[in-house]
Scaffold this active site. Sequence first.
Site, PDB file in Angstrom:
ATOM      1  N   VAL A   5      -6.869   9.845  10.584  1.00 30.62           N
ATOM      2  CA  VAL A   5      -5.645  10.284   9.811  1.00 30.62           C
ATOM      3  C   VAL A   5      -6.018  11.133   8.627  1.00 30.62           C
ATOM      4  CG1 VAL A   5      -3.303   9.675   8.863  1.00 30.62           C
ATOM      5  CG2 VAL A   5      -4.192   8.304  10.623  1.00 30.62           C
ATOM      6  N   GLY A  37       0.744  -1.206   0.192  1.00 34.79           N
ATOM      7  CA  GLY A  37       0.189   0.086  -0.104  1.00 34.79           C
ATOM      8  C   GLY A  37       0.932   1.265  -0.149  1.00 34.79           C
ATOM      9  N   ARG A  94      -1.031  -1.264  -6.286  1.00 40.28           N
ATOM     10  CA  ARG A  94      -1.927  -1.688  -7.350  1.00 40.28           C
ATOM     11  C   ARG A  94      -1.623  -0.577  -8.644  1.00 40.28           C
ATOM     12  NH1 ARG A  94      -7.806  -2.383  -5.050  1.00 40.28           N
ATOM     13  NH2 ARG A  94      -7.248  -0.490  -4.190  1.00 40.28           N
ATOM     14  N   ASP A 153      -1.994  -6.971  -6.246  1.00 37.95           N
ATOM     15  CA  ASP A 153      -3.333  -6.666  -5.322  1.00 37.95           C
ATOM     16  C   ASP A 153      -2.826  -7.728  -4.227  1.00 37.95           C
ATOM     17  OD1 ASP A 153      -5.684  -6.818  -4.061  1.00 37.95           O
ATOM     18  OD2 ASP A 153      -6.885  -6.734  -5.813  1.00 37.95           O
ATOM     19  N   TYR A 178     -15.784  -3.344   8.856  1.00 46.12           N
ATOM     20  CA  TYR A 178     -14.536  -2.584   9.036  1.00 46.12           C
ATOM     21  C   TYR A 178     -13.786  -2.772  10.409  1.00 46.12           C
ATOM     22  CZ  TYR A 178     -10.682   0.776   9.130  1.00 46.12           C
ATOM     23  OH  TYR A 178      -9.599   1.238   9.420  1.00 46.12           O
ATOM     24  N   SER A 190      -6.032  -0.308  13.370  1.00 46.18           N
ATOM     25  CA  SER A 190      -6.869   1.075  13.700  1.00 46.18           C
ATOM     26  C   SER A 190      -7.353   1.030  14.987  1.00 46.18           C
ATOM     27  CB  SER A 190      -8.022   1.071  12.862  1.00 46.18           C
ATOM     28  OG  SER A 190      -9.028   2.097  13.095  1.00 46.18           O
TER      29      SER A 190
END
Length: 250
Positions: free
Chosen positions: A183, A8, A33, A57, A150, A137
């Site tokens: 963020v 990423g 990607r 990916d 999520y 997170s």
Amino acid sequence: MKTILITGATSGIGKATAVAMAKHGHRLIICGRRTAVLDTLKEQLSSITEVFSLTFDVSCLQEVEAAINSLPEHWRTIDVLINNAGNAHGLEPLSEGNTADWDAMMDGNVKGLLYVSKMIIPGMKERTSGHIVNISSVAARQTYAFGVVYCASKKAVDAISEGMRLELTEFGIKVTNIQPGAVETDFSMVRFKGDEERARSVYAGYEALKAEDVAHAISYCVHAPAHVMISDLTIYPSAQSEPRTIYRKQ
């Protein structure tokens, strides 16, 4: 000098971390990607360090395997793996959720982390050294309404990080789990599918964390003395006290 693989790396925390690590002189394998974006970042950083790029990916096992296996021999000793790739999609109740969004979050945030780690861990175990940094997170700390899937995916990252630490400490491999709060990146643009006004509202009225703030924390963990392992690190902006409580200026 270490060889660091970052997933990423085309935007946000991943890109900021690549920049920070390059400034420390580490060799980088930047992954994402978007080939054109990776090429631009590679050109930017190649003036200060060695950079290799891989386009794949993380949610596709075949792509992960092919990409990692394509690394030239002198790039295959990976000292640090930073599992940053991930996503958030939608903010609806479960009864109205888009199952394609659910799949994207579970595939990217959970399965992608597992796929990449599975390719890198054997080499670290063989060398009895290494460091894995997983980006979770604060959503893993407290589930919130309309973000159930999520939150579940990030709780899984926490559990995987703990399990990795239990399995890998005896091999001299450090495992760090980073839990950022709000963020200001393109995170909300992705979550709200390009709705700029809604995305901006997430960061209105207070100073959110910057990608560079999280990159600095990751760098601290990676550069800690050999006998020090930062297992879990939660980072909030000063205006945020828990995932859904942010004190905004009127």
